[in-house]
Design an enzyme around this catalytic site. Structure first.
Site, PDB file in Angstrom:
ATOM      1  N   GLY A 132      29.468 -28.144 -16.685  1.00  0.00           N
ATOM      2  CA  GLY A 132      29.971 -28.718 -15.512  1.00  0.00           C
ATOM      3  C   GLY A 132      30.623 -27.540 -14.630  1.00  0.00           C
ATOM      4  O   GLY A 132      31.650 -27.861 -14.114  1.00  0.00           O
ATOM      5  N   THR A 133      29.938 -26.516 -14.391  1.00  0.00           N
ATOM      6  CA  THR A 133      30.475 -25.603 -13.383  1.00  0.00           C
ATOM      7  C   THR A 133      30.240 -26.000 -12.184  1.00  0.00           C
ATOM      8  O   THR A 133      31.095 -25.734 -11.166  1.00  0.00           O
ATOM      9  CB  THR A 133      29.665 -23.966 -13.565  1.00  0.00           C
ATOM     10  OG1 THR A 133      28.532 -24.253 -13.538  1.00  0.00           O
ATOM     11  CG2 THR A 133      30.117 -23.529 -14.920  1.00  0.00           C
ATOM     12  N   ASN A 134      29.086 -26.741 -11.938  1.00  0.00           N
ATOM     13  CA  ASN A 134      28.733 -27.377 -10.479  1.00  0.00           C
ATOM     14  C   ASN A 134      29.807 -28.460 -10.189  1.00  0.00           C
ATOM     15  O   ASN A 134      30.362 -28.388  -9.300  1.00  0.00           O
ATOM     16  CB  ASN A 134      27.338 -27.800 -10.376  1.00  0.00           C
ATOM     17  CG  ASN A 134      26.361 -26.958 -10.052  1.00  0.00           C
ATOM     18  OD1 ASN A 134      26.007 -26.482  -9.075  1.00  0.00           O
ATOM     19  ND2 ASN A 134      25.605 -26.538 -11.064  1.00  0.00           N
ATOM     20  N   LYS A 163      19.040 -36.159 -18.373  1.00  0.00           N
ATOM     21  CA  LYS A 163      18.114 -37.183 -18.409  1.00  0.00           C
ATOM     22  C   LYS A 163      17.846 -37.599 -17.140  1.00  0.00           C
ATOM     23  O   LYS A 163      18.322 -37.639 -16.097  1.00  0.00           O
ATOM     24  CB  LYS A 163      19.015 -38.248 -18.794  1.00  0.00           C
ATOM     25  CG  LYS A 163      19.580 -38.281 -20.425  1.00  0.00           C
ATOM     26  CD  LYS A 163      18.536 -38.964 -21.556  1.00  0.00           C
ATOM     27  CE  LYS A 163      19.076 -38.649 -22.738  1.00  0.00           C
ATOM     28  NZ  LYS A 163      17.952 -38.961 -23.643  1.00  0.00           N
ATOM     29  N   LEU A 218      16.506 -40.385 -14.518  1.00  0.00           N
ATOM     30  CA  LEU A 218      16.559 -41.629 -14.355  1.00  0.00           C
ATOM     31  C   LEU A 218      15.313 -42.590 -13.887  1.00  0.00           C
ATOM     32  O   LEU A 218      14.586 -41.976 -13.312  1.00  0.00           O
ATOM     33  CB  LEU A 218      17.725 -41.765 -13.230  1.00  0.00           C
ATOM     34  CG  LEU A 218      19.052 -41.245 -13.469  1.00  0.00           C
ATOM     35  CD1 LEU A 218      19.923 -41.031 -12.250  1.00  0.00           C
ATOM     36  CD2 LEU A 218      19.968 -42.149 -14.480  1.00  0.00           C
ATOM     37  N   ASN A 246      20.567 -34.487  -6.534  1.00  0.00           N
ATOM     38  CA  ASN A 246      20.505 -33.733  -7.628  1.00  0.00           C
ATOM     39  C   ASN A 246      20.390 -32.072  -7.486  1.00  0.00           C
ATOM     40  O   ASN A 246      20.118 -31.886  -6.183  1.00  0.00           O
ATOM     41  CB  ASN A 246      19.255 -34.147  -8.399  1.00  0.00           C
ATOM     42  CG  ASN A 246      19.150 -33.021  -9.949  1.00  0.00           C
ATOM     43  OD1 ASN A 246      20.111 -33.001 -10.575  1.00  0.00           O
ATOM     44  ND2 ASN A 246      17.741 -32.620 -10.133  1.00  0.00           N
ATOM     45  N   HIS A 295      18.747 -28.553  -8.531  1.00  0.00           N
ATOM     46  CA  HIS A 295      17.528 -28.107  -9.266  1.00  0.00           C
ATOM     47  C   HIS A 295      17.571 -26.528  -9.268  1.00  0.00           C
ATOM     48  O   HIS A 295      17.766 -25.915  -8.273  1.00  0.00           O
ATOM     49  CB  HIS A 295      16.284 -28.650  -8.990  1.00  0.00           C
ATOM     50  CG  HIS A 295      15.198 -28.081  -9.932  1.00  0.00           C
ATOM     51  ND1 HIS A 295      15.012 -28.604 -11.212  1.00  0.00           N
ATOM     52  CD2 HIS A 295      14.413 -27.061  -9.889  1.00  0.00           C
ATOM     53  CE1 HIS A 295      14.012 -27.804 -11.803  1.00  0.00           C
ATOM     54  NE2 HIS A 295      13.585 -27.108 -10.876  1.00  0.00           N
TER      55      HIS A 295
HETATM   56  C1  GRF Z   1      22.712 -26.005 -13.678  1.00  0.00           C
HETATM   57  O1  GRF Z   1      21.688 -24.572 -13.369  1.00  0.00           O
HETATM   58  C2  GRF Z   1      21.689 -26.840 -12.904  1.00  0.00           C
HETATM   59  O2  GRF Z   1      20.812 -26.494 -11.828  1.00  0.00           O
HETATM   60  C3  GRF Z   1      21.110 -27.455 -14.124  1.00  0.00           C
HETATM   61  O3  GRF Z   1      21.802 -27.404 -15.029  1.00  0.00           O
HETATM   62  C4  GRF Z   1      22.659 -26.221 -15.009  1.00  0.00           C
HETATM   63  C5  GRF Z   1      24.104 -27.144 -15.195  1.00  0.00           C
HETATM   64  O4  GRF Z   1      25.086 -26.072 -15.050  1.00  0.00           O
HETATM   65  N1  GRF Z   1      20.247 -28.686 -13.892  1.00  0.00           N
HETATM   66  P1  GRF Z   1      26.688 -26.747 -14.876  1.00  0.00           P
HETATM   67  O5  GRF Z   1      26.659 -27.648 -16.195  1.00  0.00           O
HETATM   68  O6  GRF Z   1      26.765 -27.348 -13.626  1.00  0.00           O
HETATM   69  O7  GRF Z   1      27.473 -25.580 -15.203  1.00  0.00           O
END
Ligand code: GRF
Length: 261
Positions: free
Chosen positions: A17-19, A134, A136, A155, A157
């Protein structure tokens, strides 16, 4: 922007969950005019759920496994015939949903119905996938974003789409030997990583760079890119239209000047 009400976001995660954290921080710093009303995960132990709880955000577990068990108990394959048909018929020819067996597809639909309930309960405007692993189904998309010109699922990617779709963008690009790599934020459509691109960010591979470094430098770019795109989305600054090839295109619009009259 005090005159605009806050956009309600739900975030789906599967891991660290860093994003998600970057989005939480950007909202706290008022860079994005939004509130995260809930965070869901298909993994009950995803660290991202802890991040959400620390920020006082409601969390939920999207239990695909339980959905699979209820499929076995209730002969759900009969009751979900129409949903399955819809998911399959709307899927592009190369979609994994076309090859999925009845049990797998029905279980996903059962889990997605619960997700739809959550989104309705929290009156969610946009669903933000941030490392949610997952796919959708088109059934879900038809319910949540029936109009392709008004997409509501976003999303991120870890590759410069349409290169390297799939689950391991960094790993695939690293072993391929690309010299320039990056990340893409896009709206989600019926295909896999094929939806309209909102924006991309790129970086050069360093000489003798390790895969870990290649990945972590990419991930850092993701945080900035996702915040930038969500800011534009929440400020209603994305123009969405079909081009002459019928492809849906997203373009950034300039900031409107405030005019009280
Ligand atoms: C990210 O690289 C995202 O693009 C990919 O999974 C990773 C998730 O990282 N689909 P985080 O959980 O947000 O740290």
């Amino acid at each position: 922007m005090p005159f605009m009400s806050k956009v309600k976001l739900a975030v789906l995660i599967s891991g660290g969950g860093t994003n998600l954290q970057a989005i939480i921080d950007a909202i706290a710093q008022k860079k994005i005019n939004a509130e995260i009303v809930c965070v869901g995960s298909n993994k009950p132990d995803a660290y991202g759920l802890e991040r959400a709880k620390k920020a006082g955000i409601a969390t939920f577990f999207l239990n695909y496994k339980e959905a699979k068990e209820s499929f076995q108990q209730e002969d759900a394959w009969l009751s979900y015939f129409n949903e399955r048909e819809q998911a399959t018929n709307l899927s592009p020819n190369n979609s994994p949903f076309r090859r999925m067996n009845q049990e797998e597809l029905t279980s996903r639909i059962i889990a997605e119905k619960l997700l739809l309930e959550k989104l309705a309960q929290f009156k969610v405007d946009f669903l933000v996938c941030a490392g949610f692993m997952k796919l959708l189904t088109p059934f879900f998309m038809e319910q949540f974003q029936p109009d392709p010109l008004k997409p509501r699922i976003i999303n991120i990617h870890p590759a410069l789409l349409p290169a390297f779709p799939g689950t391991d963008g960094y790993g695939d690009a690293y072993s391929y030997g690309t010299k320039v790599h990056g990340a893409t934020v896009h709206f989600v459509d019926y295909g896999v990583d094929s939806g309209p691109i909102i924006d991309q960010s790129c970086y050069r591979r360093l000489s003798n760079e390790s895969e870990d470094s290649f990945k972590s430098r990419g991930l850092e770019l993701e945080w900035e890119l996702y915040v930038k795109c969500l800011k534009l989305l929440c400020e209603k600054r994305l123009k969405i239209f079909r081009n002459s090839s019928k492809r849906i295109i997203v373009e950034e619009m300039p900031k409107r000047k405030f005019n009280p009259h």
